[in-house]
Enzyme design. Structure first.
Site, PDB file in Angstrom:
ATOM      1  N   ASN A  13      11.641  18.777  -1.895  1.00 12.44           N
ATOM      2  CA  ASN A  13      10.752  19.053  -0.764  1.00 12.44           C
ATOM      3  C   ASN A  13      10.609  20.564  -0.657  1.00 12.44           C
ATOM      4  O   ASN A  13      11.514  21.239  -0.172  1.00 12.44           O
ATOM      5  CB  ASN A  13      11.350  18.458   0.522  1.00 12.44           C
ATOM      6  CG  ASN A  13      10.514  18.787   1.742  1.00 12.44           C
ATOM      7  OD1 ASN A  13       9.414  19.334   1.627  1.00 12.44           O
ATOM      8  ND2 ASN A  13      11.022  18.455   2.917  1.00 12.44           N
ATOM      9  N   TRP A  14       9.482  21.057  -1.111  1.00 13.33           N
ATOM     10  CA  TRP A  14       9.270  22.514  -1.114  1.00 13.33           C
ATOM     11  C   TRP A  14       8.915  23.061   0.261  1.00 13.33           C
ATOM     12  O   TRP A  14       8.796  24.267   0.436  1.00 13.33           O
ATOM     13  CB  TRP A  14       8.163  22.889  -2.127  1.00 13.33           C
ATOM     14  CG  TRP A  14       8.587  22.791  -3.551  1.00 13.33           C
ATOM     15  CD1 TRP A  14       9.819  22.443  -4.023  1.00 13.33           C
ATOM     16  CD2 TRP A  14       7.778  23.075  -4.716  1.00 13.33           C
ATOM     17  NE1 TRP A  14       9.838  22.485  -5.403  1.00 13.33           N
ATOM     18  CE2 TRP A  14       8.601  22.864  -5.845  1.00 13.33           C
ATOM     19  CE3 TRP A  14       6.454  23.453  -4.897  1.00 13.33           C
ATOM     20  CZ2 TRP A  14       8.126  23.047  -7.143  1.00 13.33           C
ATOM     21  CZ3 TRP A  14       5.979  23.635  -6.184  1.00 13.33           C
ATOM     22  CH2 TRP A  14       6.811  23.434  -7.304  1.00 13.33           C
ATOM     23  N   LYS A  15       8.705  22.180   1.224  1.00  8.94           N
ATOM     24  CA  LYS A  15       8.364  22.605   2.591  1.00  8.94           C
ATOM     25  C   LYS A  15       7.210  23.620   2.561  1.00  8.94           C
ATOM     26  O   LYS A  15       6.314  23.503   1.731  1.00  8.94           O
ATOM     27  CB  LYS A  15       9.614  23.139   3.303  1.00  8.94           C
ATOM     28  CG  LYS A  15      10.769  22.121   3.252  1.00  8.94           C
ATOM     29  CD  LYS A  15      11.919  22.449   4.134  1.00  8.94           C
ATOM     30  CE  LYS A  15      12.979  21.358   4.026  1.00  8.94           C
ATOM     31  NZ  LYS A  15      14.114  21.572   4.914  1.00  8.94           N
ATOM     32  N   HIS A  99       9.841  13.512   8.331  1.00  9.41           N
ATOM     33  CA  HIS A  99      10.829  14.572   8.182  1.00  9.41           C
ATOM     34  C   HIS A  99      11.187  15.129   9.566  1.00  9.41           C
ATOM     35  O   HIS A  99      10.320  15.245  10.425  1.00  9.41           O
ATOM     36  CB  HIS A  99      10.277  15.685   7.281  1.00  9.41           C
ATOM     37  CG  HIS A  99      11.364  16.618   6.851  1.00  9.41           C
ATOM     38  ND1 HIS A  99      11.845  17.594   7.672  1.00  9.41           N
ATOM     39  CD2 HIS A  99      12.088  16.682   5.705  1.00  9.41           C
ATOM     40  CE1 HIS A  99      12.824  18.231   7.042  1.00  9.41           C
ATOM     41  NE2 HIS A  99      12.989  17.697   5.843  1.00  9.41           N
ATOM     42  N   GLU A 101      11.661  17.995  10.597  1.00  6.07           N
ATOM     43  CA  GLU A 101      10.904  19.183  11.004  1.00  6.07           C
ATOM     44  C   GLU A 101       9.559  18.786  11.602  1.00  6.07           C
ATOM     45  O   GLU A 101       9.030  19.469  12.481  1.00  6.07           O
ATOM     46  CB  GLU A 101      10.747  20.134   9.796  1.00  6.07           C
ATOM     47  CG  GLU A 101      12.090  20.797   9.469  1.00  6.07           C
ATOM     48  CD  GLU A 101      12.280  21.204   8.025  1.00  6.07           C
ATOM     49  OE1 GLU A 101      11.296  21.195   7.253  1.00  6.07           O
ATOM     50  OE2 GLU A 101      13.429  21.517   7.660  1.00  6.07           O
ATOM     51  N   GLU A 173      18.859  12.217   6.427  1.00  8.14           N
ATOM     52  CA  GLU A 173      18.975  13.669   6.536  1.00  8.14           C
ATOM     53  C   GLU A 173      19.492  14.037   7.923  1.00  8.14           C
ATOM     54  O   GLU A 173      18.693  14.177   8.874  1.00  8.14           O
ATOM     55  CB  GLU A 173      17.611  14.343   6.319  1.00  8.14           C
ATOM     56  CG  GLU A 173      17.027  14.130   4.947  1.00  8.14           C
ATOM     57  CD  GLU A 173      16.063  15.249   4.540  1.00  8.14           C
ATOM     58  OE1 GLU A 173      16.180  15.728   3.418  1.00  8.14           O
ATOM     59  OE2 GLU A 173      15.222  15.655   5.373  1.00  8.14           O
ATOM     60  N   GLY A 179      19.256  22.932   5.934  1.00  6.67           N
ATOM     61  CA  GLY A 179      19.088  24.388   5.879  1.00  6.67           C
ATOM     62  C   GLY A 179      20.246  25.165   6.478  1.00  6.67           C
ATOM     63  O   GLY A 179      20.129  26.361   6.723  1.00  6.67           O
ATOM     64  N   SER A 219      21.184  20.466   2.808  1.00  3.13           N
ATOM     65  CA  SER A 219      21.997  21.471   2.104  1.00  3.13           C
ATOM     66  C   SER A 219      22.535  20.974   0.762  1.00  3.13           C
ATOM     67  O   SER A 219      23.633  21.364   0.347  1.00  3.13           O
ATOM     68  CB  SER A 219      23.136  21.971   2.999  1.00  3.13           C
ATOM     69  OG  SER A 219      22.603  22.634   4.136  1.00  3.13           O
ATOM     70  N   GLY A 240      15.877  20.439  -0.271  1.00  2.00           N
ATOM     71  CA  GLY A 240      14.994  21.448   0.295  1.00  2.00           C
ATOM     72  C   GLY A 240      15.151  22.776  -0.427  1.00  2.00           C
ATOM     73  O   GLY A 240      14.621  22.980  -1.518  1.00  2.00           O
ATOM     74  N   GLY A 241      15.887  23.690   0.165  1.00  2.00           N
ATOM     75  CA  GLY A 241      15.992  25.058  -0.344  1.00  2.00           C
ATOM     76  C   GLY A 241      16.330  25.145  -1.829  1.00  2.00           C
ATOM     77  O   GLY A 241      15.714  25.928  -2.569  1.00  2.00           O
TER      78      GLY A 241
HETATM   79  P1  13P Z   1      17.794  21.797   2.702  1.00  2.00           P
HETATM   80  O1  13P Z   1      18.172  21.218   1.358  1.00  2.00           O
HETATM   81  O2  13P Z   1      17.160  23.143   2.600  1.00  2.00           O
HETATM   82  O3  13P Z   1      18.942  21.726   3.661  1.00  2.00           O
HETATM   83  O4  13P Z   1      16.647  20.857   3.291  1.00  2.00           O
HETATM   84  C1  13P Z   1      16.845  19.480   3.268  1.00  2.00           C
HETATM   85  C2  13P Z   1      15.584  18.821   3.625  1.00  2.00           C
HETATM   86  O5  13P Z   1      15.124  18.908   4.741  1.00  2.00           O
HETATM   87  C3  13P Z   1      14.866  18.091   2.572  1.00  2.00           C
HETATM   88  O6  13P Z   1      13.822  17.354   3.078  1.00  2.00           O
END
Ligand code: 13P
Length: 267
Positions: A13-15, A99, A101, A173, A179, A219, A240-241
């Site tokens: 997930n590149w957000k 998600h 977010e 999640e 994050g 994470s 994510g990151g």
């Molecule tokens: P991180 O891996 O950056 O914690 O993000 C997880 C996430 O929200 C994937 O959708």
């Protein structure tokens, strides 16, 4: 045994990262480092990078699935700035739904997410439905109740046969792990996978949801993935990151590949 046959999936997930100018190069770098037998790979770039990523992977690595990070709950209409499921056809074959977010920033409710699931299924998009509790909810011991409520809210009007048929994936999640560099434990994730499958069972998913892949997200790094992949009930990760770093993706997919071999998925 069905449990051992479940697919192993690593989804990126590149957000809100990358631009059409650099997304193709990142996709190619990840593709070159993650060819691992038996692991389903998915990259979810921002909407505006879907075409670039698709073009970049078309010949290089067409096995990588491409996903959107969201889809609108209506078919079409006066919804300025929104993207419908039909618009994604040809650009994506997966979609992240719910998600945390988007629940936080766009006020998405479980009922709304159920409608998005319906749109995804009707358009042939494979949904990754995200669930997970906030820190205060975990501290109050409410994590299972929260995740059950999220699943029930999203699924109550849906056809389980259609969702299972398209290959529904659920990602657990925990919001406090996203994050933050703080992961859940493998045991936390495994316990939640039981709750998720048990709740799916209420909706008539075959064998108490035993066939639905459950991913962990929050994470995840190449160092952290092992703990989750060691759990038989966890089928991969939503990253994510670390998904923006080809070296990290290489490590994560390699470890997922060990589980794929153990499950006999490598043919
Ligand atoms: P991180 O891996 O950056 O914690 O993000 C997880 C996430 O929200 C994937 O959708």
């Amino acid at each position: 045994m069905i449990r051992e046959m479940r697919e192993v999936i690593v989804a990126a997930n590149w957000k809100m990262h990358t631009t059409p100018a650099d997304a193709g190069e990142l996709a190619r770098a990840i593709a070159g480092r993650t060819r691992v037998a038996g692991v389903t790979r998915v990259i979810c770039p921002p909407f505006v990078c879907l075409a670039t990523v698709g073009d970049a992977l078309l010949e290089l690595d067409p096995d990588i699935g491409i996903g959107a990070q969201n889809v609108h709950h209506e078919l079409q209409g006066a919804y300025t700035g929104e993207v419908s499921a039909a618009m994604l056809a040809g650009l994506a074959s997966w979609v992240i739904i719910g998600h945390s977010e988007r629940r936080r920033d766009a006020g998405e409710t479980d009922e709304l997410l159920g409608r998005k699931l319906g749109r995804a299924v009707d358009a042939g998009l494979r949904p990754i439905l995200c669930v997970g509790e906030q820190l205060d909810e975990r501290e109050a011991g409410q994590q299972s109740a929260v995740v059950r409520r999220q699943l029930r809210g999203a699924l109550h009007d849906r056809d389980p046969a259609k969702l299972a048929g398209i290959g529904l994936v659920v990602a657990y999640e925990p919001v406090w792990a996203i994050g933050t560099g703080r992961t859940a434990t493998g045991a936390d994730a495994a316990a939640m996978a039981v709750v998720i499958r048990d709740t799916l069972g209420e909706f008539g998913f075959a064998r108490r949801g035993e066939t639905i892949p459950v991913l962990y997200g929050g994470s995840v790094t190449s160092a952290a993935i092992g703990e989750f992949m060691a759990e038989p009930s966890i089928d991969g990760a939503l990253v994510g990151g670390a998904s923006l770093k080809p070296d990290e993706m290489a490590g994560i997919v390699a470890r997922a590949g060990v589980t794929a071999v153990a499950r006999g998925l490598t043919g």
